[in-house]
Design a protein around this motif. Structure first.
Motif, mmCIF file in Angstrom:
data_model
loop_
_atom_site.group_PDB
_atom_site.id
_atom_site.type_symbol
_atom_site.label_atom_id
_atom_site.label_comp_id
_atom_site.label_asym_id
_atom_site.label_seq_id
_atom_site.Cartn_x
_atom_site.Cartn_y
_atom_site.Cartn_z
ATOM 1 N N MET A 1 0.838 -1.192 0.000
ATOM 2 C CA MET A 1 0.000 0.000 0.000
ATOM 3 C C MET A 1 0.872 1.241 0.000
ATOM 4 O O MET A 1 1.738 1.414 0.859
ATOM 5 C CB MET A 1 -0.925 0.041 1.206
ATOM 6 C CG MET A 1 -1.762 1.324 1.277
ATOM 7 S SD MET A 1 -2.864 1.405 2.702
ATOM 8 C CE MET A 1 -4.177 0.318 2.148
ATOM 9 N N VAL A 2 0.627 2.099 -0.987
ATOM 10 C CA VAL A 2 1.262 3.411 -1.056
ATOM 11 C C VAL A 2 0.221 4.401 -0.532
ATOM 12 O O VAL A 2 -0.770 4.680 -1.197
ATOM 13 C CB VAL A 2 1.673 3.741 -2.506
ATOM 14 C CG1 VAL A 2 2.285 5.140 -2.586
ATOM 15 C CG2 VAL A 2 2.654 2.694 -3.027
ATOM 16 N N ASP A 3 0.435 4.909 0.664
ATOM 17 C CA ASP A 3 -0.587 5.704 1.338
ATOM 18 C C ASP A 3 -0.592 7.152 0.858
ATOM 19 O O ASP A 3 0.229 7.549 0.014
ATOM 20 C CB ASP A 3 -0.385 5.630 2.848
ATOM 21 C CG ASP A 3 -1.697 5.532 3.615
ATOM 22 O OD1 ASP A 3 -2.700 6.078 3.121
ATOM 23 O OD2 ASP A 3 -1.708 4.937 4.713
ATOM 24 N N SER A 4 -1.476 7.945 1.423
ATOM 25 C CA SER A 4 -1.674 9.329 0.972
ATOM 26 C C SER A 4 -0.418 10.178 1.136
ATOM 27 O O SER A 4 0.305 10.065 2.134
ATOM 28 C CB SER A 4 -2.819 9.965 1.764
ATOM 29 O OG SER A 4 -4.014 9.249 1.575
ATOM 30 N N HIS A 5 -0.173 11.032 0.149
ATOM 31 C CA HIS A 5 0.948 11.980 0.162
ATOM 32 C C HIS A 5 2.307 11.276 0.231
ATOM 33 O O HIS A 5 3.275 11.836 0.757
ATOM 34 C CB HIS A 5 0.807 12.976 1.317
ATOM 35 C CG HIS A 5 -0.391 13.863 1.204
ATOM 36 N ND1 HIS A 5 -0.403 14.996 0.442
ATOM 37 C CD2 HIS A 5 -1.628 13.751 1.755
ATOM 38 C CE1 HIS A 5 -1.597 15.571 0.527
ATOM 39 N NE2 HIS A 5 -2.355 14.836 1.301
ATOM 40 N N VAL A 6 2.380 10.080 -0.299
ATOM 41 C CA VAL A 6 3.641 9.333 -0.352
ATOM 42 C C VAL A 6 4.305 9.565 -1.701
ATOM 43 O O VAL A 6 3.640 9.630 -2.737
ATOM 44 C CB VAL A 6 3.395 7.829 -0.136
ATOM 45 C CG1 VAL A 6 4.596 6.996 -0.568
ATOM 46 C CG2 VAL A 6 3.066 7.552 1.321
ATOM 47 N N THR A 7 5.629 9.670 -1.695
ATOM 48 C CA THR A 7 6.418 9.719 -2.919
ATOM 49 C C THR A 7 7.315 8.489 -2.993
ATOM 50 O O THR A 7 8.120 8.246 -2.086
ATOM 51 C CB THR A 7 7.292 10.981 -2.970
ATOM 52 O OG1 THR A 7 6.459 12.138 -2.944
ATOM 53 C CG2 THR A 7 8.126 11.004 -4.243
ATOM 54 N N ILE A 8 7.142 7.710 -4.045
ATOM 55 C CA ILE A 8 8.070 6.618 -4.363
ATOM 56 C C ILE A 8 8.920 7.162 -5.505
ATOM 57 O O ILE A 8 8.502 7.179 -6.659
ATOM 58 C CB ILE A 8 7.331 5.338 -4.794
ATOM 59 C CG1 ILE A 8 6.237 4.955 -3.800
ATOM 60 C CG2 ILE A 8 8.326 4.196 -4.984
ATOM 61 C CD1 ILE A 8 6.730 4.568 -2.438
ATOM 62 N N ASN B 1 8.446 9.703 2.281
ATOM 63 C CA ASN B 1 9.197 9.791 1.022
ATOM 64 C C ASN B 1 10.245 8.684 0.958
ATOM 65 O O ASN B 1 11.056 8.538 1.885
ATOM 66 C CB ASN B 1 9.912 11.138 0.904
ATOM 67 C CG ASN B 1 8.954 12.283 0.700
ATOM 68 O OD1 ASN B 1 8.000 12.172 -0.053
ATOM 69 N ND2 ASN B 1 9.196 13.393 1.377
ATOM 70 N N LEU B 2 10.208 7.919 -0.119
ATOM 71 C CA LEU B 2 11.309 7.008 -0.442
ATOM 72 C C LEU B 2 12.123 7.686 -1.528
ATOM 73 O O LEU B 2 11.642 7.880 -2.639
ATOM 74 C CB LEU B 2 10.784 5.650 -0.923
ATOM 75 C CG LEU B 2 9.883 4.871 0.035
ATOM 76 C CD1 LEU B 2 9.553 3.500 -0.549
ATOM 77 C CD2 LEU B 2 10.527 4.716 1.405
ATOM 78 N N GLY B 3 13.344 8.059 -1.197
ATOM 79 C CA GLY B 3 14.141 8.894 -2.089
ATOM 80 C C GLY B 3 14.561 8.180 -3.355
ATOM 81 O O GLY B 3 14.702 6.960 -3.401
ATOM 82 N N GLY B 4 14.773 8.971 -4.397
ATOM 83 C CA GLY B 4 15.184 8.444 -5.681
ATOM 84 C C GLY B 4 16.687 8.486 -5.875
ATOM 85 O O GLY B 4 17.369 9.350 -5.335
ATOM 86 N N VAL B 5 17.185 7.535 -6.644
ATOM 87 C CA VAL B 5 18.603 7.513 -7.018
ATOM 88 C C VAL B 5 18.672 7.147 -8.490
ATOM 89 O O VAL B 5 18.774 5.980 -8.853
ATOM 90 C CB VAL B 5 19.413 6.514 -6.170
ATOM 91 C CG1 VAL B 5 20.890 6.567 -6.566
ATOM 92 C CG2 VAL B 5 19.265 6.794 -4.681
ATOM 93 N N LEU B 6 18.561 8.154 -9.354
ATOM 94 C CA LEU B 6 18.658 7.916 -10.792
ATOM 95 C C LEU B 6 20.088 8.121 -11.283
ATOM 96 O O LEU B 6 20.557 7.420 -12.182
ATOM 97 C CB LEU B 6 17.704 8.847 -11.536
ATOM 98 C CG LEU B 6 17.509 8.604 -13.033
ATOM 99 C CD1 LEU B 6 17.139 7.151 -13.309
ATOM 100 C CD2 LEU B 6 16.435 9.538 -13.584
#
Length: 254
Positions: A111-118, A135-140
């Motif tokens: 479940m990705v809950d409200s106001h979450v950033t993947i 927030n789950l941070g990005g690493v591009l």
């Protein structure tokens, strides 16, 4: 880096969205990054052109994804956006408003809950609850860097930030408000020691660890002995039946 064409880019995006290809995968018990996939994603920004997308303006190579009943994904009304090149498995739930970026992977039962950033390339396993405003941070970039990873059956509480390639191992519980970055040291109160990092320097939340926000005294410099403390996540115990019950996802909501 290969000479990436638009046709090649589209092939890779389609494979990512089907879950046939991943930015990172576990091989022999260790997470490995497929850096060439990141390189293809990055090429998409060069290959694309700016277009109008409703009220937004973005590269035409990265439109918003849309789901149908046959996809088996619950995307609840209210303003979420799931970008091209991300995978959301059948059985996953996306609560509004949330954002899932290119290269991200969200497995079944999560479940990705409200106001979450993947964020870009973050990997989320099966039956994970990412609670509201986390927030789950990005690493591009760089292409070879391991992204943020949350393994199966983990629970990430609200208002958390998990960044810079942190690995949250299977079954771990992160209490609300915990922030973990590449500079974070995690203290294990059950052993009296700080948790060792991976050989590549990545921060690891151990399997079944229960982590809360804590602090450690300032011991160096002019401020040593002043009573000031620095933020420090603390493992207070390892998951047991009582913990499992308190973080159980209510099946009626599914």
């Amino acid at each position: 880096m290969e000479n990436i064409t638009l046709e090649r880019f589209n092939e890779v995006m389609d494979a990512l969205e089907k879950g046939e290809l991943r930015v990172a995968e576990k091989v022999g018990g260790e997470w490995k990054v497929n850096s060439w996939v990141k390189e293809v994603i990055l090429a998409g920004f060069r290959l694309g052109k700016l277009v109008q997308m409703g009220p937004f303006v973005d590269k035409d190579t990265f439109p918003e994804r849309h789901f149908g009943v046959g996809d088996g994904v619950r995307v609840v009304p209210g303003g979420s956006s799931i970008r091209r090149g991300s995978f959301v498995s059948p059985g996953a739930i996306v609560m509004p408003p949330s954002y899932i970026n290119v290269g991200a992977y969200v497995d079944s039962g999560s479940m990705v809950d409200s106001h979450v950033t993947i964020a870009s390339c973050a990997q989320v396993g099966k039956n994970v609850h990412v609670a509201a405003t986390t927030n789950l941070g990005g690493v591009l970039e760089p292409a070879g860097a391991i992204p943020t990873i949350v393994e199966d059956n983990a629970f990430i509480g609200g208002h958390c930030g998990i960044y810079e390639g942190t690995l949250v191992e299977e079954g771990a519980v992160i209490a609300s408000g915990v922030i973990i970055t590449s500079a974070t040291s995690i203290y294990d109160a059950t052993t009296g020691q700080f948790v060792p990092r991976k050989a590549d320097g990545r921060v690891v939340v151990p399997r079944n660890a229960v982590v809360v926000s804590g602090s450690k005294p300032l011991t160096h410099g002019a401020g040593a002995g002043s009573g000031l403390h620095l933020y420090c996540p603390v493992i207070v115990k390892y998951r047991d039946e009582k913990t499992a019950g308190s973080v159980h996802l209510e099946e009626l909501l599914r």
